[in-house]
Motif scaffolding. Structure first.
Motif, short mmCIF file in Angstrom:
data_model
loop_
_atom_site.label_atom_id
_atom_site.label_comp_id
_atom_site.label_asym_id
_atom_site.label_seq_id
_atom_site.Cartn_x
_atom_site.Cartn_y
_atom_site.Cartn_z
N TYR A 40 42.68 35.33 24.06
CA TYR A 40 41.83 35.03 25.21
C TYR A 40 42.57 35.38 26.50
O TYR A 40 43.81 35.35 26.55
N PRO A 41 41.83 35.71 27.55
CA PRO A 41 42.50 36.09 28.81
C PRO A 41 43.43 35.00 29.31
O PRO A 41 43.06 33.81 29.34
N GLU A 42 44.64 35.38 29.68
CA GLU A 42 45.59 34.40 30.18
C GLU A 42 45.05 33.70 31.43
O GLU A 42 45.34 32.52 31.67
N ALA A 43 44.23 34.41 32.21
CA ALA A 43 43.65 33.80 33.41
C ALA A 43 42.72 32.65 33.03
O ALA A 43 42.63 31.65 33.76
N THR A 64 42.45 29.53 12.92
CA THR A 64 43.86 29.74 12.59
C THR A 64 44.78 29.40 13.75
O THR A 64 45.99 29.53 13.63
N GLY A 65 44.21 28.99 14.88
CA GLY A 65 45.03 28.56 16.01
C GLY A 65 45.27 29.63 17.05
O GLY A 65 46.23 29.53 17.83
N ILE A 66 44.41 30.63 17.13
CA ILE A 66 44.62 31.72 18.09
C ILE A 66 44.65 31.18 19.52
O ILE A 66 45.58 31.42 20.29
N ALA A 67 43.61 30.44 19.90
CA ALA A 67 43.58 29.86 21.25
C ALA A 67 44.61 28.76 21.40
O ALA A 67 45.27 28.64 22.44
N ALA A 68 44.76 27.94 20.36
CA ALA A 68 45.67 26.79 20.45
C ALA A 68 47.09 27.24 20.76
O ALA A 68 47.79 26.60 21.56
N ARG A 69 47.54 28.33 20.15
CA ARG A 69 48.90 28.80 20.41
C ARG A 69 49.05 29.27 21.85
O ARG A 69 50.13 29.12 22.43
N PHE A 90 46.65 27.50 7.53
CA PHE A 90 47.27 28.64 8.20
C PHE A 90 47.77 28.22 9.57
O PHE A 90 48.89 28.56 9.97
N ALA A 91 46.95 27.49 10.31
CA ALA A 91 47.35 27.05 11.65
C ALA A 91 48.55 26.12 11.59
O ALA A 91 49.47 26.22 12.42
N ARG A 92 48.57 25.21 10.61
CA ARG A 92 49.71 24.29 10.48
C ARG A 92 51.00 25.06 10.20
O ARG A 92 52.07 24.70 10.71
N ALA A 93 50.90 26.12 9.40
CA ALA A 93 52.09 26.90 9.07
C ALA A 93 52.67 27.60 10.29
O ALA A 93 53.82 28.04 10.27
N ARG A 94 51.89 27.67 11.36
CA ARG A 94 52.36 28.28 12.60
C ARG A 94 52.54 27.26 13.71
O ARG A 94 52.50 27.58 14.88
#
Length: 275
Positions: A40-43, A64-69, A90-94
């Motif tokens: 997602y845009p950093e802004a 999988t945690g794309i935004a969460a990370r 998958f998200a927990r593993a990261r």
């Protein structure tokens, strides 16, 4: 394209949250989903963080945690709620803390948050209860932010995709959609989300944000992303292969790559102060 990320297929377009079979199909290949889907845009992330009273974030349908990370990288503490145990693992593993549940039935156990976000996932949440539940778990002044991408490839890619999809899956309700849909249809959908937030009377007046950006895709990169989209996750291998072959040929005719024009839309509002 006749599909969007985590799009509905077997339920009415007016009730995508009932399309549970599609909603729970993305974990079939969580690694591909995580690698192929754009961030997602950093802004956008920075604006949500700056407009929240603190760093505690609840990520609804975190996948999988794309935004969460991205929010973790911005200094936030993130808890994910995800109905698909495969995606949650998958998200927990990261490095993400995730609880497996649908948001509507998730138990907050008295916990509250500075921001509730939903990245490409809010259409899987029952609109009659989702915004009200978000209000209950937000601290006064906390922000609800619902956002997602609009991406329509150029006609030279979208048209062959749509034709191949009609051949491979002739009974799919997605075939009633045009190959490319105008941006204003998506903007209208986010305006409806803003209206649903407003109707709870628990938030200050919602805002709608827009971020425009581009990303270049090679043939292999785009063919890696396509199987993670809702219209394709449940196809048979032979159906999927027919579609990917047609799209691959189309991208080859463009020199093996193309540029995607992305628009990321958001509907967002601040939890009103307690009376």
């Amino acid at each position: 394209m006749p599909i969007l990320p985590r799009e509905q297929s077997e339920a009415s377009p007016a009730e995508p949250h009932k399309a549970r079979r599609t909603a729970e199909s993305f974990g079939l290949d969580a690694q591909r989903y995580d690698q192929a889907r754009p961030g997602y845009p950093e802004a956008l992330v920075a604006r949500i963080v700056a407009g929240s009273p603190g760093p505690d974030v609840l990520d609804v349908g975190c996948g999988t945690g794309i935004a969460a990370r991205q929010f973790q990288a911005a200094g936030c503490t993130v808890l994910g709620v995800e109905p698909d145990a495969r995606m949650a693992d998958f998200a927990r593993a990261r490095g993400l803390q995730v609880e497996v549940a649908a948001f509507e039935t998730w138990q907050s156990a008295g916990r509250t948050f500075d921001a509730v976000i939903a990245a490409q996932s809010w259409h899987w949440v029952d609109p009659a209860t989702g915004a009200l539940k978000a209000a209950r778990v937000l601290r006064p002044g906390g922000r609800l932010a619902i956002f997602g991408h609009v991406y329509e490839p150029p006609a030279e890619v979208a048209e062959p995709f749509a034709a191949a999809y009609r051949r491979a899956a002739p009974d799919s309700p997605l075939n009633s959609q045009p190959a490319r849909r105008p941006l204003d249809l998506y903007q209208a959908a986010y305006a409806k989300v803003a209206d649903q937030i407003r109707e709870t009377e628990q938030f200050n007046d919602p805002e709608q944000w827009r971020f425009d950006w581009e990303q270049s895709y090679t043939r292999d990169q785009w063919l890696d992303l396509l199987p993670t989209t809702g219209g394709l996750t449940q196809l048979r291998p032979d159906q999927l292969a027919e579609i990917l072959d047609a799209v691959g040929e189309a991208i080859d005719s463009l020199g093996g790559r193309f540029t995607m024009n992305y628009t990321t839309l958001a509907a967002t509002a601040v939890r009103a102060d307690a009376a």
